[in-house]
Design a protein around this motif. Sequence first.
Motif, short mmCIF file in Angstrom:
data_model
loop_
_atom_site.label_atom_id
_atom_site.label_comp_id
_atom_site.label_asym_id
_atom_site.label_seq_id
_atom_site.Cartn_x
_atom_site.Cartn_y
_atom_site.Cartn_z
N PHE A 117 0.84 -1.19 0.00
CA PHE A 117 0.00 0.00 0.00
C PHE A 117 0.87 1.24 0.00
N PRO A 118 0.34 2.35 -0.52
CA PRO A 118 1.19 3.53 -0.65
C PRO A 118 1.59 4.05 0.72
N LEU A 119 2.86 4.24 0.92
CA LEU A 119 3.36 4.75 2.18
C LEU A 119 3.34 6.27 2.12
N GLN A 120 2.99 6.88 3.25
CA GLN A 120 3.03 8.34 3.32
C GLN A 120 4.12 8.70 4.31
#
Lengths: 178, 156
Positions: free
Chosen positions: B151-154
């Motif tokens: 999942f996209p990491l922020q």
Amino acid sequence: MGMISAPFPAMPGHHEQALVAAVQAGLPLVPRPFAAIADRIGLTEAEVIGRLRDLRDRGVFKRLGVVVRHRELGYDANAMVVWDIPDVQVSKLGTCLARFPFVTLCYRRPRRPPVWPYNLFTMIHGRDRNQVLARISELVDSCALDAVPHLALFSRRRFKQCGARYQPPCVHTTEHPR
Amino acid sequence: MGTPERQLSSIEQRLLNDFQHDMPLEPRPFARLADSLGVTEQQVLSLLSRLQDEGVVSRVGPVFRPNRVGVSTLAALAVPPARLTEVAEQVNAFVEVNHNYEREHEFNLWFVVTAPDTRHLRGVLDEIARATDLEPLELPMLEDYFIDLGFPLQWA
């Protein structure tokens, strides 16, 4: 006792089993990792790559790449959010929930009445508890789940985490959230 | 655990975020990653080794789809709080257990059991029941609505 989902058609061949065993703990971090694996299990580099492509194409892998540990990256909070959804709606709502990037797993599982009425399981990660709760609210609003009973089971201690493995070793941990 | 002890460089952040899927299946995959990051293959290997040592990276490799090689089930135990650590260790002792978390519920210990076949899985669950004197709730996956786990990491 409950049922266990039946295995898919068995993956044939001892070479593939040896390959799965060799890659489950991760690729060696060397310039030619597939050659290193090939040496270990008596195949050529090209055969290892070909068989891994085949496993990927058959959907045996969900993905192949860098597997990060979310907690170590500051994603301290995770909740398993479970929903009690009418059976006729579960596919539609499961598909709706699965679309959100912060939902990292979305599975239908059996109910176990009377102790366990929930049939849809989602894993939601966030930097802290409030962010996870806000994300749950977003899901409820976006997928029209107001009337659906649900529970957020936040994690406390992590006793063990590793990829699905069919052989040791596996790292044991006991970690406490802050 | 928690926030990494040091600030990750932008190269490290990209290394973690951009290569969770679709690792190239070719002889020198890390050289390919290095090309797209504008660094050397040796730098990619060093960074990944360090991140693995620090525990940020679990591994570089495949994430298996459940029940495609072997069988698995999620299971939960309602453990009396005073016994939780002891029971968690009993469950951890099984090599077939690959995740084991305490969660906020009467069912307070949640783990995944993976085995080569159904009979083996059944045996492990029975042994856990016998060792802990607690009845596991078995919740095998019936349907997967999700496509992927990366999942996209922020970055903060």
